[in-house]
Design a protein around this motif. Structure first.
Motif, PDB file in Angstrom:
ATOM      1  N   ILE A 262       0.827  -1.217   0.000  1.00  0.00           N
ATOM      2  CA  ILE A 262       0.000   0.000   0.000  1.00  0.00           C
ATOM      3  C   ILE A 262       0.861   1.267   0.000  1.00  0.00           C
ATOM      4  O   ILE A 262       0.641   2.167  -0.821  1.00  0.00           O
ATOM      5  CB  ILE A 262      -1.006  -0.022   1.172  1.00  0.00           C
ATOM      6  N   PRO A 263       1.865   1.394   0.892  1.00  0.00           N
ATOM      7  CA  PRO A 263       2.746   2.566   0.787  1.00  0.00           C
ATOM      8  C   PRO A 263       3.470   2.647  -0.554  1.00  0.00           C
ATOM      9  O   PRO A 263       3.687   3.748  -1.075  1.00  0.00           O
ATOM     10  CB  PRO A 263       3.745   2.348   1.930  1.00  0.00           C
ATOM     11  N   LEU A 264       3.825   1.492  -1.126  1.00  0.00           N
ATOM     12  CA  LEU A 264       4.500   1.479  -2.427  1.00  0.00           C
ATOM     13  C   LEU A 264       3.578   2.012  -3.517  1.00  0.00           C
ATOM     14  O   LEU A 264       3.997   2.800  -4.377  1.00  0.00           O
ATOM     15  CB  LEU A 264       4.949   0.056  -2.762  1.00  0.00           C
ATOM     16  N   MET A 265       2.317   1.621  -3.485  1.00  0.00           N
ATOM     17  CA  MET A 265       1.344   2.119  -4.461  1.00  0.00           C
ATOM     18  C   MET A 265       1.122   3.619  -4.298  1.00  0.00           C
ATOM     19  O   MET A 265       1.038   4.358  -5.290  1.00  0.00           O
ATOM     20  CB  MET A 265       0.009   1.365  -4.319  1.00  0.00           C
ATOM     21  N   LYS A 266       1.032   4.071  -3.060  1.00  0.00           N
ATOM     22  CA  LYS A 266       0.842   5.509  -2.816  1.00  0.00           C
ATOM     23  C   LYS A 266       2.036   6.310  -3.325  1.00  0.00           C
ATOM     24  O   LYS A 266       1.865   7.372  -3.943  1.00  0.00           O
ATOM     25  CB  LYS A 266       0.616   5.752  -1.326  1.00  0.00           C
ATOM     26  N   SER A 267       3.231   5.806  -3.103  1.00  0.00           N
ATOM     27  CA  SER A 267       4.422   6.523  -3.569  1.00  0.00           C
ATOM     28  C   SER A 267       4.517   6.528  -5.083  1.00  0.00           C
ATOM     29  O   SER A 267       5.124   7.416  -5.682  1.00  0.00           O
ATOM     30  CB  SER A 267       5.688   5.885  -2.979  1.00  0.00           C
ATOM     31  N   ASN A 268       3.879   5.546  -5.743  1.00  0.00           N
ATOM     32  CA  ASN A 268       3.891   5.472  -7.203  1.00  0.00           C
ATOM     33  C   ASN A 268       2.879   6.423  -7.833  1.00  0.00           C
ATOM     34  O   ASN A 268       2.925   6.670  -9.025  1.00  0.00           O
ATOM     35  CB  ASN A 268       3.611   4.032  -7.646  1.00  0.00           C
ATOM     36  N   GLY A 269       1.935   6.943  -7.032  1.00  0.00           N
ATOM     37  CA  GLY A 269       0.969   7.903  -7.549  1.00  0.00           C
ATOM     38  C   GLY A 269      -0.479   7.505  -7.402  1.00  0.00           C
ATOM     39  O   GLY A 269      -1.384   8.286  -7.734  1.00  0.00           O
TER      40      GLY A 269
ATOM     41  N   PHE B 220      -7.618   4.090  -3.421  1.00  0.00           N
ATOM     42  CA  PHE B 220      -7.490   3.099  -4.489  1.00  0.00           C
ATOM     43  C   PHE B 220      -6.441   2.060  -4.114  1.00  0.00           C
ATOM     44  O   PHE B 220      -6.625   0.858  -4.351  1.00  0.00           O
ATOM     45  CB  PHE B 220      -7.115   3.783  -5.804  1.00  0.00           C
ATOM     46  N   ALA B 221      -5.343   2.503  -3.510  1.00  0.00           N
ATOM     47  CA  ALA B 221      -4.302   1.572  -3.068  1.00  0.00           C
ATOM     48  C   ALA B 221      -4.867   0.589  -2.048  1.00  0.00           C
ATOM     49  O   ALA B 221      -4.614  -0.624  -2.117  1.00  0.00           O
ATOM     50  CB  ALA B 221      -3.130   2.344  -2.483  1.00  0.00           C
ATOM     51  N   GLY B 222      -5.636   1.102  -1.092  1.00  0.00           N
ATOM     52  CA  GLY B 222      -6.261   0.223  -0.103  1.00  0.00           C
ATOM     53  C   GLY B 222      -7.244  -0.742  -0.739  1.00  0.00           C
ATOM     54  O   GLY B 222      -7.324  -1.912  -0.355  1.00  0.00           O
ATOM     55  N   ALA B 223      -7.990  -0.266  -1.738  1.00  0.00           N
ATOM     56  CA  ALA B 223      -8.977  -1.114  -2.413  1.00  0.00           C
ATOM     57  C   ALA B 223      -8.298  -2.239  -3.191  1.00  0.00           C
ATOM     58  O   ALA B 223      -8.792  -3.373  -3.212  1.00  0.00           O
ATOM     59  CB  ALA B 223      -9.834  -0.266  -3.349  1.00  0.00           C
TER      60      ALA B 223
ATOM     61  N   GLY C 293      -6.519   1.105   7.698  1.00  0.00           N
ATOM     62  CA  GLY C 293      -5.549   1.443   8.722  1.00  0.00           C
ATOM     63  C   GLY C 293      -4.160   1.677   8.152  1.00  0.00           C
ATOM     64  O   GLY C 293      -3.388   2.486   8.681  1.00  0.00           O
ATOM     65  N   ILE C 294      -3.838   0.978   7.070  1.00  0.00           N
ATOM     66  CA  ILE C 294      -2.521   1.134   6.450  1.00  0.00           C
ATOM     67  C   ILE C 294      -2.525   2.291   5.451  1.00  0.00           C
ATOM     68  O   ILE C 294      -1.574   3.075   5.373  1.00  0.00           O
ATOM     69  CB  ILE C 294      -2.108  -0.172   5.738  1.00  0.00           C
ATOM     70  N   ALA C 295      -3.627   2.405   4.686  1.00  0.00           N
ATOM     71  CA  ALA C 295      -3.711   3.441   3.654  1.00  0.00           C
ATOM     72  C   ALA C 295      -4.006   4.818   4.233  1.00  0.00           C
ATOM     73  O   ALA C 295      -3.856   5.828   3.537  1.00  0.00           O
ATOM     74  CB  ALA C 295      -4.791   3.074   2.637  1.00  0.00           C
ATOM     75  N   LYS C 296      -4.467   4.871   5.486  1.00  0.00           N
ATOM     76  CA  LYS C 296      -4.844   6.132   6.139  1.00  0.00           C
ATOM     77  C   LYS C 296      -5.957   6.840   5.357  1.00  0.00           C
ATOM     78  O   LYS C 296      -5.870   8.003   5.011  1.00  0.00           O
ATOM     79  CB  LYS C 296      -3.634   7.065   6.258  1.00  0.00           C
ATOM     80  N   ASP C 297      -7.017   6.072   5.075  1.00  0.00           N
ATOM     81  CA  ASP C 297      -8.160   6.633   4.355  1.00  0.00           C
ATOM     82  C   ASP C 297      -9.438   6.035   4.910  1.00  0.00           C
ATOM     83  O   ASP C 297      -9.411   5.106   5.728  1.00  0.00           O
ATOM     84  CB  ASP C 297      -8.030   6.358   2.849  1.00  0.00           C
ATOM     85  N   ASP C 298     -10.581   6.565   4.454  1.00  0.00           N
ATOM     86  CA  ASP C 298     -11.886   6.152   4.946  1.00  0.00           C
ATOM     87  C   ASP C 298     -12.183   4.705   4.537  1.00  0.00           C
ATOM     88  O   ASP C 298     -12.146   4.379   3.349  1.00  0.00           O
ATOM     89  CB  ASP C 298     -12.957   7.084   4.366  1.00  0.00           C
TER      90      ASP C 298
END
Length: 638
Positions: free
Chosen positions: A252-259, A264-267, A516-521
């Protein structure tokens, strides 16, 4: 005062050490019991299930003590009393087995007392390990045995006494010690022990690195890594939430850092992790129960799951690819990625136990018990290849405790579901509910499928997958079979929706774990997961009506059905995301989604119509995308 505080701290420390030691001893006893019965000699069904459940109850009351304060969890005198009661009620069956059998169902007062204790212990242990939902459902069905005379209409019955109910649930193999617990007691622990040990030895990291090597360089690489890694891991551990936590912490952090956006990363992670139970060869515990319910080899369930699992993961992969293309995201630089050859060279031996398992299951067609045992033996042998992964006493002990901990939820779900099944069998509620489903759907198959799907989703929102499948399957699968669905298709249908309840709001457990990992709703992640895994809500209807999608029929028919469904899945993902090679117009999305539904629907004419609609949308989108690229090239060259 200081001495009092120090004394209390010492007492708490000793208590905690005692509890930990008892957990380890019980976990080792459970492990050696199952290894013995798998490799040497099996006990009778009732005794096997009783010993398994007794050890599980002991572990639960020690692992989940009544009083919890901060990080200091210690068993109280009440917990130890419950442990003693669990041992007593379990030992009673072992010690007086012959007497009980000779009485042929004529329960004595002692039988009823110990049976009542066992039922209450199961309810309390289930509450501690899984929450109130399953306890409440079991409680409703237990209460139903007594209030039948006061219920008018189809669901009414003559009513049963407490002693008759306890006799049914405790003294037969049609209640607590029925098929679900039999599966847990026979081979589910073996597979959980195998996967727990493999993860302890480093297989999780190996699979993650392998996914990085295979998918990391492609468009939207991190998301594809998440899909592949979670599919690998989910196939092994069978738990959506554990899968999210295990792989999502990295992906999830890797996806967020990729953009990718956080939701969406959490999903992506929630979707990919939930589908793991559909992925052969191990799948989830419910897959073993399907085989037992239907009396078919487990390998038949594995074969039936291949095409639906492929369609599910391909839909998610197409979705993340189109989303990455829309956002202009690229893969990870090659220099940041491991080499697939190097990864396989370092950890190839991790794949041997799975290969052994598949060989014995599919080629030699051994039972899951024997196949799992040989896979475990091979795991011990291959661990010797690398000194860093060799199984020593400490690793074995840790693996046994982890396996026992991971088995608790499954075993208690099976035991509590046994209370439900026993009540259903005693009152005849299964036939009545099945008749009610047929009546409510007016005999229309798609409507009966829709009602069953809704029930499975509702059950799955608060229950472990295994319990959701057992309860819903017992009530609804017979109705689908009566309407012409193949038994395997009917049970796979319920199994599928029980699994995807993990991403279905409002109680989307996998989405909450990812949030909890993605820090989103979590609700936003849940709804995005449903969009991304949209095929999961469609494919079960297809294979219920078209058995070719679960491998039933001639090869050509299966190949054609899979090909058209695959085209439909791709188009569904493109229409859902709103992008193929360029952004889609509204009418292109209509053509893509409409064509997807038609091509996935069984029937030659619908297949042709759907493919033509998809082809028209793709032709328009490709042409526009080519023109856009042609217009951009002169500017770049200039």
């Amino acid at each position: 005062m200081t001495n009092d505080i120090g004394g209390k701290a010492n007492d708490a420390s000793r208590n905690k050490k005692l509890t930990s030691a008892l957990i380890v001893i019980t976990a080792l006893a459970l492990t050696f019991f199952h290894l013995y019965t798998a490799g040497v000699s099996m006990f009778g069904a009732w005794i096997q299930r009783d010993i398994h459940l007794t050890l599980i109850l002991v572990i639960v009351f020690l692992l989940f003590p009544m009083r919890r304060r901060g990080d200091m969890e210690k068993a109280s005198i009440i917990d130890y009393c419950l442990v003693v009661l669990a041992l007593a009620s379990g030992a009673y069956i072992v010690l007086f087995y012959q007497d009980i059998v000779m009485r042929a169902g004529a329960a004595s007062t002692t039988d009823i007392v110990f049976g009542g204790i066992m039922i209450l212990l199961i309810l309390e242990a289930t509450r501690r390990a899984t929450g109130w939902v399953l306890v409440c459902i079991a409680g409703v069905f237990l209460l139903y045995n007594f209030i039948g005379p006061y219920i008018p209409g189809l669901l009414g019955h003559k009513g049963y006494s407490l002693s008759r109910l306890i006799s049914q649930l405790y003294l037969t193999t049609e209640g607590i010690f029925g098929v679900p617990l039999g599966v847990s007691a026979s081979y589910i622990f073996l597979f959980i022990f195998l996967t727990s040990m493999l993860e302890k030895l480093g297989m999780g990291q190996f699979l993650l690195r392998l996914a990085m090597a295979l998918m990391g360089r492609f468009t939207g690489g991190p998301a594809k890594v998440a899909v592949l890694a979670s599919g690998f891991m989910g196939s092994i551990n069978g738990s959506a939430v554990a899968n999210v936590v295990g792989t999502g912490t990295f992906t999830i952090p890797l996806m967020k850092s990729n953009g990718y956006k956080p939701h969406f990363a959490g999903a992506v992670e929630a979707c990919a992790s939930s589908g793991g139970q559909l992925m052969p060869p191990i799948m989830g515990a419910a897959a073993f129960i399907i085989a037992e319910f239907l009396g078919i080899p487990y390998i038949n369930v594995v074969v039936a799951a291949i095409i639906p699992a492929a369609l599910y993961y391909l839909c998610v992969l197409f979705g993340v690819h189109f989303e990455a293309s829309k956002l202009g995201l690229r893969g990870l630089p090659r220099k940041e990625l491991p080499s697939a050859r190097a990864v396989l060279k370092e950890g190839w031996y991790f794949l041997i136990p799975l290969g052994v398992l598949i060989f014995f299951l599919a080629v030699l067609q051994y039972t899951p018990i024997r196949s799992g045992f040989y896979a475990i033996i091979s795991m011990f042998l291959v661990s010797l290849v690398n000194k860093d992964s060799r199984i020593n006493i400490e690793r074995f002990k840790d693996g046994a405790v982890i396996a026992a901990h991971n088995t608790v939820t499954v075993a208690l779900a099976c035991a509590a579901a046994g209370l439900v099944i026993g009540s259903i069998n005693l009152t005849g509620a299964g036939l009545k509910i099945s008749a009610a489903i047929v009546a409510a759907s007016s005999g229309v198959l798609w409507l009966a499928l829709l009602l069953t799907a809704l029930v499975a989703l509702l059950m799955g929102m608060g229950l472990p997958t295994t319990a959701a499948y057992i309860v819903t399957g017992t009530m609804a699968a017979p109705a689908l079979v009566n309407l012409g669905v193949l038994p395997l298709g009917a049970h796979m249908f319920v199994f599928y929706f029980a699994i995807i309840s993990a991403i279905t709001p409002p109680v989307a457990l996998a989405a909450y774990a990812a949030a909890g990992i993605a820090k989103d709703d979590p609700m936003r992640i849940g709804f995005t997961s449903c969009r991304l895994g949209l095929s999961a809500f469609i494919v079960p209807f297809l294979f219920a009506m078209e058995p070719a999608l679960i491998g039933v029929g001639d090869t050509m028919h299966i190949a054609w059905s899979f090909t058209t469904a695959l085209i439909g899945v791709m188009a569904l993902a493109g229409g859902n995301i709103g992008y193929v090679v360029t952004k889609t117009y509204w009418w292109e999305r209509v053509l893509l989604i409409g064509g997807a539904l038609l091509s996935m629907h069984p029937g030659v004419y619908t297949d042709i119509a759907g493919i033509l609609m998809i082809a028209a949308a793709l032709a328009a989108n490709f042409t526009r995308g080519r023109k856009a690229n042609a217009a951009v090239l002169p500017e770049i060259n200039g």
